[in-house]
Design an enzyme around this catalytic site. Structure first.
Site, mmCIF file in Angstrom:
data_model
loop_
_atom_site.group_PDB
_atom_site.id
_atom_site.type_symbol
_atom_site.label_atom_id
_atom_site.label_comp_id
_atom_site.label_asym_id
_atom_site.label_seq_id
_atom_site.Cartn_x
_atom_site.Cartn_y
_atom_site.Cartn_z
ATOM 1 C CG HIS A 130 -2.014 -1.070 1.321
ATOM 2 N ND1 HIS A 130 -2.928 -1.231 0.261
ATOM 3 C CD2 HIS A 130 -2.146 -1.967 2.179
ATOM 4 C CE1 HIS A 130 -3.723 -1.851 0.479
ATOM 5 N NE2 HIS A 130 -3.232 -2.635 1.683
ATOM 6 C CG ASP A 139 -3.098 -8.527 0.963
ATOM 7 O OD1 ASP A 139 -2.227 -8.827 1.937
ATOM 8 O OD2 ASP A 139 -3.987 -7.603 1.001
ATOM 9 C CG HIS A 161 -6.568 -5.246 1.880
ATOM 10 N ND1 HIS A 161 -6.172 -6.374 2.827
ATOM 11 C CD2 HIS A 161 -7.688 -4.807 2.578
ATOM 12 C CE1 HIS A 161 -6.882 -6.420 4.038
ATOM 13 N NE2 HIS A 161 -7.949 -5.642 3.642
ATOM 14 C CG ASP A 207 -5.065 -10.160 3.711
ATOM 15 O OD1 ASP A 207 -4.812 -10.557 2.392
ATOM 16 O OD2 ASP A 207 -4.935 -8.888 3.843
HETATM 17 ZN ZN LIG Z 1 -4.185 -7.095 2.907
#
Ligand SMILES: [Zn+2]
Length: 344
Positions: A124, A161, A163, A247
């Site tokens: 990120h 991931d 996200h 995750d």
């Molecule tokens: Zn994540």
């Protein structure tokens, strides 16, 4: 050839207390790899801190000084999600440096593949901002180091991931040398990663985003991996870098994906197979998210078993059966806009 492993106690010095992204994540993974007898059989690679020049390929000088200064002053919360401690700057330097060491060892052929158990995570982090538990963008710094060293000319990043890796996407959005393929839940933090975002300028077509609706599981991921394999075969990279976040496991409360350890292991098999086809097997798994201790440790163990070429087991089993969303039109649309044929 052996599989490389990057780990260092400095990664525990990024002390986030009871935050989901906490030091015990790595402690649990290390214990599981030791318990399973894998730890001594991996080729241990020593990480060193990323240099200023290596970080500057991705981040602004102001951002680097800000992370350093904030840690020196004792850390604290940066935003609603991200925090620093006194040791965070040093840990972050070693996380980015560990990603570089792993990638270079694989590219040189010292090890067949590598697993970099680094933290803080990175995908990120943007040019000038820490966010989403990330300080420096480890995978982007590693990719730039390979390109700058002239050892790789084309790099394929696969980010699974839960996200979207907004920082990594931004780092290479207009760069035709780096393909960024992300599969992630949508809607979910940070809200980016739309299917029609496919790169810009010379990099148009070298970004693929697969935003999955909540409740997608192993079968949907298998279909996405088919698309990833098509894109990688066409791009023909020198190496695959994997932003490996676990995750999306059904036990992990941070997302609503319904993946299992089996799904992650099968994905690792696909990645290994595609890498064998297109880049002499060269693949590096860099740890990103994963916040359920048992699911994270079991998923990393299964990934490791795949890399060393052994049978894996799923000690946690599948989620409760549910009716999964139909993603066929999403994948059809992506194949259409990217000029990739159906199937395969
Ligand atoms: Zn994540």
């Amino acid at each position: 050839m052996t599989v490389g492993l990057v780990y260092h106690p400095v990664y525990l010095e990024h002390d986030t207390g009871h935050h989901p992204e906490r030091a015990s994540r790595l402690v649990e993974i290390k214990a599981a790899l030791e318990r399973e007898g894998l730890w001594p059989r991996l080729h241990h690679l020593s990480p060193c801190p990323a240099t200023e020049a290596e970080l500057l390929n991705v981040h602004s000088p102001e951002h680097i000084r800000w992370v350093e200064g904030h840690a020196q002053q004792g850390g604290g919360w940066v935003d609603m999600d991200t925090m620093l401690s006194t040791g965070s700057y040093r840990a972050a330097l070693f996380a980015a440096g560990g990603a570089i060491v792993a990638a270079e060892a694989v590219l040189k052929g010292d090890v067949s593949q590598a697993l970099a158990l680094v933290r803080p995570p990175g995908h990120h982090a943007t040019h000038d901002q820490a966010m989403g538990f990330c300080l420096f963008n480890n995978v982007a710094v590693a990719a730039h180091a390979l390109l700058a060293g002239g050892t790789a000319r084309r790099i394929f990043i696969f980010d699974f991931d839960a996200h979207h890796g907004n920082g990594t996407e931004a780092a290479f959005y207009a760069d035709p040398r780096v393909f960024f393929f992300s599969v992630h839940q949508h809607p979910l933090y940070p809200g980016t990663g739309h299917a029609d975002h496919m790169g810009d300028g010379e990099g148009r077509g070298t970004t693929i985003n697969v935003p999955l609706p909540p409740e997608c599981g192993d079968e949907e991921l298998r279909q996405v991996c088919g698309l990833m394999a098509q894109a990688a075969r066409r791009f023909r990279p020198d190496i695959m870098l994997v932003s490996a976040g676990y995750d999306g496991h059904w036990l992990d409360g941070i997302s609503q994906l319904q993946l299992s350890v089996s799904g992650y292991a099968q994905m690792a098999e696909t990645i290994k197979g595609v890498a064998a086809e297109v880049c002499e097997g060269k693949a590096v798994f860099l740890l990103e998210g994963g916040y359920h201790a048992a699911a994270l440790a079991a998923s990393v163990v299964a990934t490791c078993r795949v890399l060393v070429g052994e049978e894996w087991v799923d000690p946690l089993g599948p989620p409760m059966p549910c009716i999964p969303p139909d993603i066929s039109s999403l994948l059809h649309g992506l194949r259409h806009i990217h000029g990739l044929g159906e199937g395969g």
